[in-house]
Structure formats: structure tokens, C-alpha cells
Design a protein around this motif. Structure first.
Motif, PDB file in Angstrom:
ATOM      1  N   TYR A  24      35.446 -15.697 -19.752  1.00  0.00           N
ATOM      2  CA  TYR A  24      36.840 -14.173 -19.304  1.00  0.00           C
ATOM      3  C   TYR A  24      34.911 -13.944 -18.152  1.00  0.00           C
ATOM      4  O   TYR A  24      35.804 -13.562 -17.264  1.00  0.00           O
ATOM      5  CB  TYR A  24      36.052 -12.844 -20.686  1.00  0.00           C
ATOM      6  N   GLN A 223      29.666  -5.104 -17.074  1.00  0.00           N
ATOM      7  CA  GLN A 223      30.492  -4.251 -15.672  1.00  0.00           C
ATOM      8  C   GLN A 223      30.271  -4.644 -14.820  1.00  0.00           C
ATOM      9  O   GLN A 223      30.384  -5.386 -13.598  1.00  0.00           O
ATOM     10  CB  GLN A 223      32.150  -3.953 -15.866  1.00  0.00           C
ATOM     11  N   ASP A 270      44.111  -7.102 -13.185  1.00  0.00           N
ATOM     12  CA  ASP A 270      43.566  -5.711 -14.268  1.00  0.00           C
ATOM     13  C   ASP A 270      44.588  -5.822 -15.536  1.00  0.00           C
ATOM     14  O   ASP A 270      46.055  -5.957 -15.526  1.00  0.00           O
ATOM     15  CB  ASP A 270      43.910  -4.630 -13.685  1.00  0.00           C
ATOM     16  N   SER A 272      43.733  -3.790 -18.531  1.00  0.00           N
ATOM     17  CA  SER A 272      43.420  -2.537 -19.110  1.00  0.00           C
ATOM     18  C   SER A 272      44.358  -1.936 -19.997  1.00  0.00           C
ATOM     19  O   SER A 272      45.639  -1.619 -19.002  1.00  0.00           O
ATOM     20  CB  SER A 272      42.627  -1.911 -17.769  1.00  0.00           C
ATOM     21  N   ALA A 276      41.920   3.104 -22.005  1.00  0.00           N
ATOM     22  CA  ALA A 276      41.245   2.357 -22.307  1.00  0.00           C
ATOM     23  C   ALA A 276      39.875   2.754 -22.161  1.00  0.00           C
ATOM     24  O   ALA A 276      39.527   3.533 -21.469  1.00  0.00           O
ATOM     25  CB  ALA A 276      41.436   0.624 -21.307  1.00  0.00           C
ATOM     26  N   GLU A 279      35.929   0.548 -18.959  1.00  0.00           N
ATOM     27  CA  GLU A 279      36.199  -0.540 -17.761  1.00  0.00           C
ATOM     28  C   GLU A 279      36.268  -2.056 -18.303  1.00  0.00           C
ATOM     29  O   GLU A 279      35.125  -2.032 -18.767  1.00  0.00           O
ATOM     30  CB  GLU A 279      35.533  -0.505 -16.276  1.00  0.00           C
ATOM     31  N   THR A 280      37.626  -3.019 -17.640  1.00  0.00           N
ATOM     32  CA  THR A 280      37.437  -3.734 -18.630  1.00  0.00           C
ATOM     33  C   THR A 280      37.157  -5.194 -16.903  1.00  0.00           C
ATOM     34  O   THR A 280      36.984  -4.493 -16.059  1.00  0.00           O
ATOM     35  CB  THR A 280      39.092  -4.164 -18.312  1.00  0.00           C
ATOM     36  N   LYS A 282      37.510  -7.695 -14.613  1.00  0.00           N
ATOM     37  CA  LYS A 282      38.554  -8.376 -13.337  1.00  0.00           C
ATOM     38  C   LYS A 282      38.654  -9.224 -13.486  1.00  0.00           C
ATOM     39  O   LYS A 282      37.747  -9.749 -12.186  1.00  0.00           O
ATOM     40  CB  LYS A 282      38.540  -6.853 -12.309  1.00  0.00           C
TER      41      LYS A 282
END
Length: 427
Positions: A24, A223, A270, A272, A276, A279-280, A282
Motif C-alpha cells: 500500500y 502520510q 481515494d 477514504s 474517516a 487522512e488515508t 492515496k
């Protein structure tokens, strides 16, 4: 919860229920150092939290499997898996397991999507093949080779068959399954492993100082680190310091996409969910900006003339040929039609041929010494055509004072330059 899952699968000795997905990070544009450090930090987080719930470190560690990506940095990817095993063993031993076997890392490797492309997609086969070899030589326990078209369409029977056969070829014809650690003893790879381990450990400790993986992720540290690296890598691709064959370097001049592509293919993903907490990551691809650029030309050309870049080659033979080749590749990256030529005796002859070809760009290809006279002579003969000088000659300032403003060279940000040329043509 995971504690219950581990307890219920105790009888399944080799069944690992905790997956740590380093791929990821890799597919979001991270560096190898970041992928390893953050993955190991995540593993340490599982060890800490689950042992605090009463499980032994032995049973927790034996239920963890790492899923790493594989990139195109051949030797570094080999060193990556070796480094992962080395550092994971050190981390697990700090929890004082009863058996050293608990410190053994089990790794699955999957070919990355970050460096895969939509244009000239068969090149993806070459990428996945070298990536698979890296994983084997690095000691992956299992490997997934993604089909060459997996990033942009529902995979076909053909692409899936090729992906399977790539692995069979490495096993049955290259016999890479016959040696336990084929890269052991190689001074170069051992040195890379040692150097990589030091950098990974430094970043791993930085995450631990922030309270561990979860705390660092909630803070946004992880992130931001990945985003910064992804932006740097994309900039290197735009400047062609990092090559994506067939996309930002040596494109297929005749390739034209006729089907419709989803806009999402050209943007970072994205995933997310609503609400959420943080922040996830990308996931993205390095080629997306170039693909959007070229696709824009393909769409425009369905109802309009495809832009033409005409090479006006004149003067010094070696320099004009080299610069024409460079310029053809430069403009073909945007999907423009390029017309190369053997050479013209005069500016008048070259411009007449360019007008006859209905050129949008007239690219003067010559030597630095000759540009001072040739470029202004060509400029005076042009009407609506856009003059471009191939190179960064010493006389550039003098030429700019005469109204010649377009220059392309190895130092050019090819992405931004081609966007600007599209704008000039109202594409």
C-alpha cells in the motif's frame, strides 16, 4: 478481534491471519526505505498490542505475514527483502520469544502498480518480469505477478496466462527455486542490504519515538512522508530523471487510444470512507500526468487534425540528427505526430516543406554555433507555425531578444512544456 482470531486458529500452525501490506505504501509512491520502515513499525504495533492483551509473542509473530510490493529498482528490491528479514528478526527478539523460529519473516511479494502504464502496455510485461526475479532472489515466500493490463481494464485470458507463465518460466526454465539464497555472498547486494538496513532502522525509530505506528499515522506523519516522496518521484519523472519507457521516454509514435478511458485512471485513488478519522494513503501511478496529457491529444484528434511537429534539420550533420531524434521523442510523448527529415540546404527550403506538411510546430535542429543565424532566418519565414529551437544554445538570450521563446532540452520539464504547447494549440 484479532486476539480471538489468533486463539481460534492456533491449530492451524502455518495459517497467518495478520497481513501487513507494505505494498500500500509502495503503490502510493513511497520509497523502499519508507515501505520497509512503516511496515516493520506496523508489525511492531501488532506485537505490542496483542502481547499486552495476554498473547505470547511467539504465537503473535507466527500469525503475521508481510505483503510487500516489488518495484523496478532491481538490486534494491533484492536487498529490500533481505533487509526486512534481518530487521524483523531483531524486532521480534526484543520481545523475548521462547523460540527463535518466531522471528522468521514470511513475505509475499506483488508487482507494484506505481510504475505501470496504459500507453505501450506490453512494456509492463518487462517490468513485472524483472520485478518477479528481484522477489525470487530476495527470498520471497510467494509472489503475485499482476497481468500487464490490470491497471486499466478487466484482465483478459491472454494477460492472465502471460502473468502465470512469467512465474513458471522463472521456476522451470531459470531454476530459481533450486537455491535457498542465491544472492548471499554478493558483495554488492550485501553492501546494499547493510546500507538499507541503517536507513530503514533510523526511520523505524523515528516512528517509535512518535508513539508507534498508530500514533504516527493519526498524527499524519506517515502520510506526509509518503506524499512528499511521491511528489518528488513524479517530479523526477516529469524531468525524465526517472524513465517510464513508452510514456515519458521513447513513446510508440504510432500508438493512438481510440476507446474511452475513465478520468479516474489519471488521478490518485481515494478510498477514504465517510467520517474517516485520519487522512488515508492515496495510491497513484507515476505515469498518470503523462497519460492524461497524451489522452487529451488523442481525444482532441478524433474531431481535429492531430498536431504536427516538423523537424527542420539543417547544418551540422551529427548535431541535427541527434537533436531531431531527441525532439521527435519529446513531442511524441504528448501524442503529436512527428515528421523527421534528412536535412535541408536552406531555411527557405525547410520552411516550405514544413508548410507543405501543414506543421503546427517547426523544430529547428542544428548546432549551437549555427543557431544564431538559422533560427532568426526561420522565424522570419513563419506565419502561424510555432518555432521551437532544439537545445539550450549559448546564444539563447540573444535569440529571446529577437522574439524566439521556445527552447527544449534535456533540462526541460517535459510535462509542463508539453502542457504549454497544448494550450497554445487550444487543446
Amino acid at each position: 478481534n484479532l486476539k480471538t482470531v489468533i486463539e481460534k486458529t492456533r491449530a492451524l500452525k502455518k495459517f497467518r491471519v495478520i497481513g501487513i501490506h507494505g505494498n500500500y505504501f509502495a503503490n502510493s509512491g513511497s520509497s523502499i526505505v519508507q515501505e520497509l520502515a512503516f511496515s516493520l513499525a506496523q508489525g511492531a504495533e501488532y506485537l505490542t498490542q496483542l502481547t499486552e492483551l495476554g498473547l505470547s509473542v511467539d504465537e503473535v509473530a507466527k500469525k503475521i505475514k508481510f505483503n510487500f510490493g516489488i518495484g523496478n529498482n532491481y538490486f534494491m528490491e533484492i536487498a529490500k527483502l533481505r533487509t526486512a528479514r534481518l530487521l524483523w528478526a531483531q524486532i521480534v527478539k526484543e520481545y523475548q520469544p521462547e523460540c527463535d523460529c518466531a522471528a522468521k519473516l514470511v513475505a509475499h511479494s506483488e508487482t507494484n502498480s506505481f510504475n505501470k502504464t496504459i500507453y505501450d502496455p506490453y512494456v509492463n510485461m518487462l517490468r513485472t518480469q524483472t520485478e518477479a526475479i528481484s522477489a525470487v532472489l530476495g527470498g520471497a515466500d510467494s509472489i503475485t505477478v499482476l497481468p500487464f493490463d490490470a491497471i486499466y481494464e478487466e484482465t483478459t485470458d491472454f494477460s492472465e496466462r502471460i502473468a502465470r507463465n512469467q512465474q513458471i518460466l522463472l521456476k522451470e526454465e531459470s531454476h530459481l527455486d533450486k537455491i535457498a539464497d542465491p544472492s548471499a555472498g554478493s558483495y554488492y547486494i550485501e553492501s546494499l542490504t547493510d546500507s538499507l538496513a541503517g536507513q530503514v532502522w533510523k526511520l523505524f525509530l523515528e516512528v517509535q519515538e512518535k508513539g508507534g505506528f498508530l500514533a504516527a499515522f493519526r498524527e499524519g506523519f506517515i502520510q506526509n512522508e509518503v506524499k512528499t516522496m511521491a511528489a518528488k518521484r513524479k517530479q523526477n519523472i516529469a524531468l525524465r530523471r526517472e524513465n517510464l519507457l513508452g510514456t515519458n521516454q521513447f513513446p510508440n509514435f504510432t500508438e493512438k487510444l481510440t476507446g474511452e478511458l475513465e478520468a479516474s485512471l489519471f488521478q490518485p485513488a481515494d478510498y477514504s470512507e465517510e467520517g474517516a478519522e485520519v487522512e488515508t494513503l492515496k495510491p497513484c501511478r507515476g505515469a498518470q500526468a503523462f497519460e492524461a496529457l497524451r489522452y487529451k491529444t488523442d481525444v482532441y484528434s478524433k474531431n481535429n487534425k492531430r498536431p504536427v511537429a516538423f523537424m527542420l534539420t539543417i547544418g551540422n550533420l551529427a548535431m541535427r540528427k541527434a537533436r531531431a531524434q531527441f525532439s521527435c521523442n519529446f513531442f511524441a510523448v504528448a501524442g503529436f505526430e512527428v515528421i523527421d527529415n534528412n536535412g535541408f540546404a536552406s531555411a527557405e527550403e525547410g520552411v516550405a516543406a514544413a508548410k507543405a506538411a501543414n506543421a503546427d510546430f517547426v523544430v529547428v535542429c542544428s548546432s549551437d554555433e549555427e543557431y544564431a543565424e538559422i533560427a532568426p532566418a526561420v522565424a522570419k519565414l513563419l506565419n502561424n507555425e510555432i518555432l521551437v529551437v532544439a537545445g539550450a544554445p549559448a546564444c539563447q538570450k540573444e535569440l529571446e531578444e529577437q522574439g524566439i521563446s521556445n527552447f527544449i532540452s534535456m533540462k526541460s520539464n517535459i510535462l509542463e512544456e508539453l502542457k504549454r504547447y497544448q494550450t497554445l494549440l487550444n487543446i
